[in-house]
Scaffold this motif. Structure first.
Motif, PDB file in Angstrom:
ATOM      1  N   GLN A   1     -10.085  61.015 -12.011  1.00  0.00           N
ATOM      2  CA  GLN A   1      -9.403  61.737 -10.904  1.00  0.00           C
ATOM      3  C   GLN A   1      -9.908  61.379  -9.541  1.00  0.00           C
ATOM      4  O   GLN A   1      -9.711  62.245  -8.941  1.00  0.00           O
ATOM      5  N   MET A   2     -10.368  60.397  -9.383  1.00  0.00           N
ATOM      6  CA  MET A   2     -10.414  59.503  -8.201  1.00  0.00           C
ATOM      7  C   MET A   2      -9.616  58.487  -7.994  1.00  0.00           C
ATOM      8  O   MET A   2      -9.632  57.632  -8.844  1.00  0.00           O
ATOM      9  N   PRO A   3      -9.044  58.112  -6.861  1.00  0.00           N
ATOM     10  CA  PRO A   3      -7.956  57.173  -6.608  1.00  0.00           C
ATOM     11  C   PRO A   3      -8.758  55.878  -6.589  1.00  0.00           C
ATOM     12  O   PRO A   3      -9.838  55.809  -6.056  1.00  0.00           O
ATOM     13  N   ALA A   4      -8.303  54.784  -7.401  1.00  0.00           N
ATOM     14  CA  ALA A   4      -8.977  53.221  -7.156  1.00  0.00           C
ATOM     15  C   ALA A   4      -9.127  52.958  -5.802  1.00  0.00           C
ATOM     16  O   ALA A   4      -8.134  53.257  -5.081  1.00  0.00           O
ATOM     17  N   GLY A   5     -10.149  52.407  -5.239  1.00  0.00           N
ATOM     18  CA  GLY A   5     -10.301  52.029  -3.888  1.00  0.00           C
ATOM     19  C   GLY A   5     -10.897  53.159  -3.042  1.00  0.00           C
ATOM     20  O   GLY A   5     -11.300  52.653  -2.014  1.00  0.00           O
ATOM     21  N   MET A   6     -11.100  54.295  -3.675  1.00  0.00           N
ATOM     22  CA  MET A   6     -11.799  55.287  -2.984  1.00  0.00           C
ATOM     23  C   MET A   6     -13.137  54.910  -2.422  1.00  0.00           C
ATOM     24  O   MET A   6     -14.043  54.112  -3.123  1.00  0.00           O
ATOM     25  N   LEU A   7     -13.881  55.335  -1.386  1.00  0.00           N
ATOM     26  CA  LEU A   7     -15.165  54.896  -0.904  1.00  0.00           C
ATOM     27  C   LEU A   7     -15.738  56.390  -0.844  1.00  0.00           C
ATOM     28  O   LEU A   7     -15.269  57.308  -0.378  1.00  0.00           O
ATOM     29  N   LEU A   8     -16.985  56.461  -1.210  1.00  0.00           N
ATOM     30  CA  LEU A   8     -17.927  57.458  -1.089  1.00  0.00           C
ATOM     31  C   LEU A   8     -18.021  58.036   0.453  1.00  0.00           C
ATOM     32  O   LEU A   8     -18.473  57.104   1.095  1.00  0.00           O
ATOM     33  N   LYS A   9     -17.758  59.363   0.747  1.00  0.00           N
ATOM     34  CA  LYS A   9     -17.994  59.768   2.015  1.00  0.00           C
ATOM     35  C   LYS A   9     -19.739  59.947   2.153  1.00  0.00           C
ATOM     36  O   LYS A   9     -20.368  59.767   3.270  1.00  0.00           O
ATOM     37  N   SER A  10     -20.420  60.125   1.101  1.00  0.00           N
ATOM     38  CA  SER A  10     -21.922  60.353   1.096  1.00  0.00           C
ATOM     39  C   SER A  10     -22.652  58.808   1.476  1.00  0.00           C
ATOM     40  O   SER A  10     -22.309  58.176   1.181  1.00  0.00           O
ATOM     41  N   THR A  11     -23.825  59.219   2.167  1.00  0.00           N
ATOM     42  CA  THR A  11     -24.575  57.828   2.188  1.00  0.00           C
ATOM     43  C   THR A  11     -25.236  57.581   0.843  1.00  0.00           C
ATOM     44  O   THR A  11     -25.388  58.311  -0.141  1.00  0.00           O
ATOM     45  N   PRO A  12     -25.863  56.483   0.715  1.00  0.00           N
ATOM     46  CA  PRO A  12     -26.596  56.139  -0.412  1.00  0.00           C
ATOM     47  C   PRO A  12     -27.868  57.092  -0.720  1.00  0.00           C
ATOM     48  O   PRO A  12     -28.174  57.308  -1.687  1.00  0.00           O
ATOM     49  N   ALA A  13     -28.432  57.345   0.335  1.00  0.00           N
ATOM     50  CA  ALA A  13     -29.490  58.422   0.136  1.00  0.00           C
ATOM     51  C   ALA A  13     -29.174  59.781  -0.459  1.00  0.00           C
ATOM     52  O   ALA A  13     -29.864  60.516  -1.109  1.00  0.00           O
ATOM     53  N   ALA A  14     -27.974  60.041  -0.249  1.00  0.00           N
ATOM     54  CA  ALA A  14     -27.277  61.360  -0.621  1.00  0.00           C
ATOM     55  C   ALA A  14     -26.430  61.215  -2.133  1.00  0.00           C
ATOM     56  O   ALA A  14     -25.708  61.998  -2.503  1.00  0.00           O
TER      57      ALA A  14
END
Length: 401
Positions: free
Chosen positions: A41-54
């Motif tokens: 349900q997430m598009p290919a190439g999407m990047l997470l908005k959250s930081t690694p710590a989150a």
């Protein structure tokens, strides 16, 4: 206790909860496809908005952070600082790695029904098996909870579809299918803005974002521009974000209307800081306009818009993509029997939960997005597993251990 606890869902919250329950010595059966919402349900190439710590899935065992996964598997990125941006594909691999290490006996089958019985619950699987459970944890994530504004829904009686005139963002894994087409994206949050960018980069003929709010489309501040005199949180430096992140237990005591407002308004809509340069100059924006009517004319969606000033207009496109988020809806959790659902007390748009994530039905627990109405917006994010899972597991152990 020989009767197991059933955990329905194998995303971050399901995996985290099951790991904590097992660490307390409870027999657990876990059902679902690992990280399926994040993969499908997430598009290919999407990047997470959250930081690694989150972005860590909280488990009671050391050595299972995102950084540990990268070190163990040779993943190219280390994903350690707030400047590191995580591809969704890397996060899916991380979640599956956690599952394989801690829950190798995950049952990749679907729970089709949950009903009350004399002591506990009766569950039925899509393979035909029926069994009893002393307690049930619903951790199904975003599945079935996609929200479509009623004005758009009225134009498509058969519902949204990736191949039809109107879709929801959750229905797209490969946005290149819309290459060469004129696309209108509804929304102003990260999902809308990033979908618009990915569409443009995938070759859409034109992309326009319709932002219903009066404020301009915005982007967050990079790590080196966060306010220095405010406390830090997984979402940035701010007193409100700090309180909602680290004192989610107090959120439950707020009046229901205020809780509903905070869940919908805090942490959005706002694009990630790293998205700005890819967005500006590539995506057109119509802001301060709401959809008053949507129709389909000769197979093309037509949107009638109106602003606060009474001025209107019409947009015609080849496709409308609604990046309008998710809303908790008990009716969408149709594996819960009708009789069971009627016993669940709701407040502020979700099940009313106690301090241990238990609902009004003894033995029935909710975590993740369904818990946001009780514990706040942090339950919409992976980092919420650190708050939710230990408390839920402790409550189940006290009641049924």
């Amino acid at each position: 206790m020989s009767t197991p606890v059933a955990v329905i869902g194998a995303g971050p919250y399901g995996l985290s909860t099951a790991a904590h329950l097992r660490a307390r010595g409870l027999p657990v059966r876990v059902f679902g496809s690992p990280m399926v919402s994040w993969h499908a349900q997430m598009p290919a190439g999407m990047l997470l908005k959250s930081t690694p710590a989150a972005s860590g899935i909280h488990v009671p065992h050391g050595g299972h952070t995102l950084g540990d996964h990268c070190a163990a598997t040779g993943e190219r990125g280390r994903y350690e600082s707030d400047w590191d941006i995580i591809p969704v594909e890397a996060f899916v691999q991380y979640g599956r790695w956690v599952q394989q290490r801690l829950l190798p006996d995950l049952e990749q089958v679907r729970v089709v029904s949950v009903d009350r019985r004399a002591e506990g619950f009766e569950l039925k699987l899509d393979i035909g098996e029926q069994f009893g459970a002393r307690a049930v944890v619903v951790a199904t994530g975003l599945s079935g909870l996609a929200h479509l504004p009623p004005e758009l829904a009225a134009a498509i009686p058969d519902g949204p579809s990736a191949t039809g005139p109107v879709s929801h963002s959750s229905q797209h894994h490969d946005l290149s299918a819309l290459a060469g087409r004129e696309v209108v994206v509804i929304g102003a949050g990260q999902s809308a803005l990033e979908s618009a960018v990915l569409l443009a980069e995938a070759g859409a003929a034109s992309v326009r974002v319709v932002a219903r709010g009066s404020a301009a489309v915005g982007f967050g501040a990079p790590p080196d521009r966060q306010p220095r005199l405010r406390p830090s949180s997984p979402f940035g430096n701010a007193w409100s974000l700090y309180a909602l992140s680290y004192h989610a237990d107090a959120f439950r005591r707020l009046p229901a209307p205020l809780r509903r407002y905070l869940v919908r308004r805090v942490l959005g809509p706002l694009g990630a800081w790293w998205l700005r340069d890819r967005f500006v100059g590539r995506v057109r924006v119509t802001q301060g306009r709401r959809i008053v009517r949507a129709t389909v004319r000769d197979g093309r969606p037509v949107l009638a818009l109106r602003g606060a000033d009474g001025q209107g207009g019409e947009l015609v496109a080849d496709h409308v993509l609604a990046a309008t988020g998710y809303r908790m809806d008990l009716a969408a959790l149709d594996f819960l029997g009708q009789g069971l659902r009627t016993e669940i007390v709701t407040r502020a748009g979700g099940p009313l939960l106690d301090a241990g994530f238990g609902s009004s039905v003894p033995g029935l627990y909710f975590t993740g997005l369904p818990a946001a109405a009780s514990f706040g917006p942090v339950m919409r994010f992976v980092c919420g597993t650190q708050f939710a899972s230990p408390r839920l597991a402790r409550a189940v152990a006290r009641a049924y251990g």
